[in-house]
Scaffold this active site. Structure first.
Site, PDB file in Angstrom:
ATOM      1  CB  THR A  69       2.430   8.873  -7.537  1.00  0.00           C
ATOM      2  OG1 THR A  69       1.081   9.306  -7.387  1.00  0.00           O
ATOM      3  CG2 THR A  69       2.858   8.771  -9.147  1.00  0.00           C
ATOM      4  CD  GLN A 183      -8.047   5.073  -1.187  1.00  0.00           C
ATOM      5  OE1 GLN A 183      -8.441   5.122  -0.054  1.00  0.00           O
ATOM      6  NE2 GLN A 183      -7.499   6.104  -1.798  1.00  0.00           N
ATOM      7  CG  HIS A 205      -2.204  12.529   0.686  1.00  0.00           C
ATOM      8  ND1 HIS A 205      -3.335  12.831  -0.031  1.00  0.00           N
ATOM      9  CD2 HIS A 205      -1.398  11.718  -0.138  1.00  0.00           C
ATOM     10  CE1 HIS A 205      -3.231  12.278  -1.256  1.00  0.00           C
ATOM     11  NE2 HIS A 205      -2.354  11.669  -1.622  1.00  0.00           N
ATOM     12  CB  THR A 241      18.384  15.417   0.883  1.00  0.00           C
ATOM     13  OG1 THR A 241      19.708  15.298   0.439  1.00  0.00           O
ATOM     14  CG2 THR A 241      18.481  15.805   2.513  1.00  0.00           C
ATOM     15  CB  CYS A 337      -5.227  10.816  -9.782  1.00  0.00           C
ATOM     16  SG  CYS A 337      -4.832  10.602  -8.105  1.00  0.00           S
TER      17      CYS A 337
HETATM   18  N1  PLP Z   1      -2.758   4.408  -5.170  1.00  0.00           N
HETATM   19  C1  PLP Z   1      -4.125   4.723  -4.817  1.00  0.00           C
HETATM   20  C2  PLP Z   1      -4.915   3.335  -4.650  1.00  0.00           C
HETATM   21  C3  PLP Z   1      -4.582   5.717  -4.573  1.00  0.00           C
HETATM   22  O1  PLP Z   1      -5.760   5.818  -4.233  1.00  0.00           O
HETATM   23  C4  PLP Z   1      -3.769   6.673  -4.720  1.00  0.00           C
HETATM   24  C5  PLP Z   1      -4.199   8.457  -4.618  1.00  0.00           C
HETATM   25  O2  PLP Z   1      -5.338   8.729  -4.985  1.00  0.00           O
HETATM   26  C6  PLP Z   1      -2.406   6.849  -5.149  1.00  0.00           C
HETATM   27  C7  PLP Z   1      -1.992   5.436  -5.160  1.00  0.00           C
HETATM   28  C8  PLP Z   1      -1.358   7.723  -5.234  1.00  0.00           C
HETATM   29  O3  PLP Z   1      -0.845   8.186  -4.008  1.00  0.00           O
HETATM   30  P1  PLP Z   1      -0.132   9.662  -3.825  1.00  0.00           P
HETATM   31  O4  PLP Z   1      -1.433  10.674  -3.721  1.00  0.00           O
HETATM   32  O5  PLP Z   1       0.566   9.464  -2.552  1.00  0.00           O
HETATM   33  O6  PLP Z   1       0.813   9.911  -4.959  1.00  0.00           O
END
Ligand code: PLP
Length: 408
Positions: A69, A183, A205, A241, A337
């Site tokens: 994100t 992905q 993750h 940091t 999300c």
């Molecule tokens: N971009 C994509 C294509 C994702 O699938 C995700 C998570 O679902 C993200 C960005 C967000 O990543 P993060 O969970 O590391 O903030």
């Protein structure tokens, strides 16, 4: 438990967990000049080199962040601000209609707060952005485009975009091209230099690393205005940091995920094809969304190897999800999300699905711990679950239509 939601998050690799716990018992601020600080700095720089080598980038192009994100926000907002500062006429931001909200909402925020004009690039029925769509959008006024962002592979339906072609089209006009490869890492061959992108997002993750850490690969000559200000770490693009243990574990995960990619992708694609067959045999009305996965794309598959995405007519995705969960099977109604929000997925709508069909969708995503037993468990459960969700849907429809129900 049958875990079929690796696209939401995948279990940490044992090697990454070991690297994380090992590093947690050491300390040191990587910006400090004393021995502890230098030790921390060495661990960060070694990790940077490992990640750069695994992803075809130069170490100086690796900017550590708190995850996908943040990397997406930094790329979209930072590059927009820098480009517009160079030339106030550059106000257009072109993003695909199927982007993750981390890109989409960052672009829409720029429209609401910073005078950006956002164009959502149309996708085909599989959810793919075609090069001629991008070319036509740029051609409307090339000088006014601040940046373009198109994801490498879609997190919901798994469709892979022609990233090299899209990047080349942008490069022909000197326009920076960002791609969210969250992905794609560990699933498809990703090479930063070869793909021609200016910036690329990685999340820890999703590749078997820890939560809350990620990378923005940022070309040396790509100007990017920081979002947060402070100690000037990470080329002064991302102050704060550094989380040394998370970075060490991330490097371990990226190294292993990319080294084992080809073998794992072949295994998961076979499992995924089996899953699709099993669902279709039991439920002929189930609609597979996204690319059927036959044609090649930039030297790799046209669909993520671990992704199967279905719509089940007459069902609500949330009911399906809860009924499967009660049987110990975990999956997703779309992007994790946005799950929980009873809206049809913007990705499926952009692909042309009717809202009712889009609402009755499930994503099954496989990963490094997936086995044939997982596919069998789903195969046994899916028929009765869909049957029950459909009857519940029909009963709900009858109640909603009856005048008595409308009065209460
Ligand atoms: N971009 C994509 C294509 C994702 O699938 C995700 C998570 O679902 C993200 C960005 C967000 O990543 P993060 O969970 O590391 O903030």
């Amino acid at each position: 438990m049958t875990y079929l939601d690796h696209a939401a998050t995948t279990p940490i690799l044992p090697e990454a967990a070991a690297a994380l716990t090992g590093a947690l018992s050491t300390f040191g601020n990587a910006s400090s000049l004393h021995s502890s600080g230098r030790r921390a700095r060495r661990a960060v720089e070694e990790s940077r080199e490992v990640i750069a080598a695994a992803l075809g980038a130069r170490p100086s192009e690796v900017v550590f962040t708190s995850g996908g994100t943040e990397s997406d926000n930094l790329a979209v907002k930072g590059i927009f601000w820098a480009r517009r500062a160079q030339d106030p006429a550059r106000t257009r931001v072109l993003v695909s209609a199927t982007e993750h909200h981390a890109v989409l909402d960052a672009a829409l925020w720029l429209a609401d707060h910073a005078g950006a004009e956002v164009t959502l690039l149309e996708v085909d029925d599989f959810g793919r952005v075609h090069e001629d769509t991008l070319r036509a959008a740029i051609a409307e006024d090339p000088a006014s485009v601040a940046l373009v962002s198109v994801m490498w592979a879609n997190n919901e339906v798994g469709t892979v975009n022609p990233v090299r072609e899209l990047a080349a089209t942008c490069a022909a006009h000197g326009i920076p091209f960002h791609t969210d490869a969250v992905q794609a890492i560990g699933a498809l061959p990703v090479d930063f230099a070869a793909c021609g992108a200016s910036a690329l997002t990685v999340s820890g993750h999703k590749v078997g690393g820890p939560y809350g850490v990620g990378v923005l690969l940022l070309g040396r000559d790509v100007a990017c205005t920081p979002i947060s200000h402070g100690g000037g770490q990470e080329r002064d693009v991302r102050s704060g940091t550094l989380d040394v243990p998370a970075i060490v574990a991330l490097a371990t995960a990226v190294r292993i995920a990319t080294a084992q990619r080809a073998e794992r992708a072949a295994r998961l694609a076979a499992l995924r094809d089996e899953l699709i067959r099993e669902v279709r045999v039991r439920l002929s009305a189930a609609v597979l969304n996204g690319d059927p996965g036959q044609s090649g794309m930039d030297g790799g598959p046209s669909r993520l190897p671990g992704n199967a995405h279905f719509s089940f007519p007459g069902c609500e995705g949330d009911s399906l999800l809860m009924l499967l969960d009660a049987k110990g099977i975990e999956c997703s109604t779309g992007s994790a999300c946005t799950a929980g929000v009873a809206q049809p997925s913007h990705v499926l709508l952009a692909m042309g699905l009717a809202p009712a069909l889009a609402r009755g969708s499930l994503r099954f995503s496989l990963g490094h711990t997936s086995t044939v037993a997982d596919v069998r468990a789903l195969a046994e459960a899916i028929g009765p679950v869909v049957e029950r969700a459909r009857s519940a849907g029909l009963a709900g429809l009858r109640r909603a239509k009856s005048p008595a129900a409308a009065e209460v």
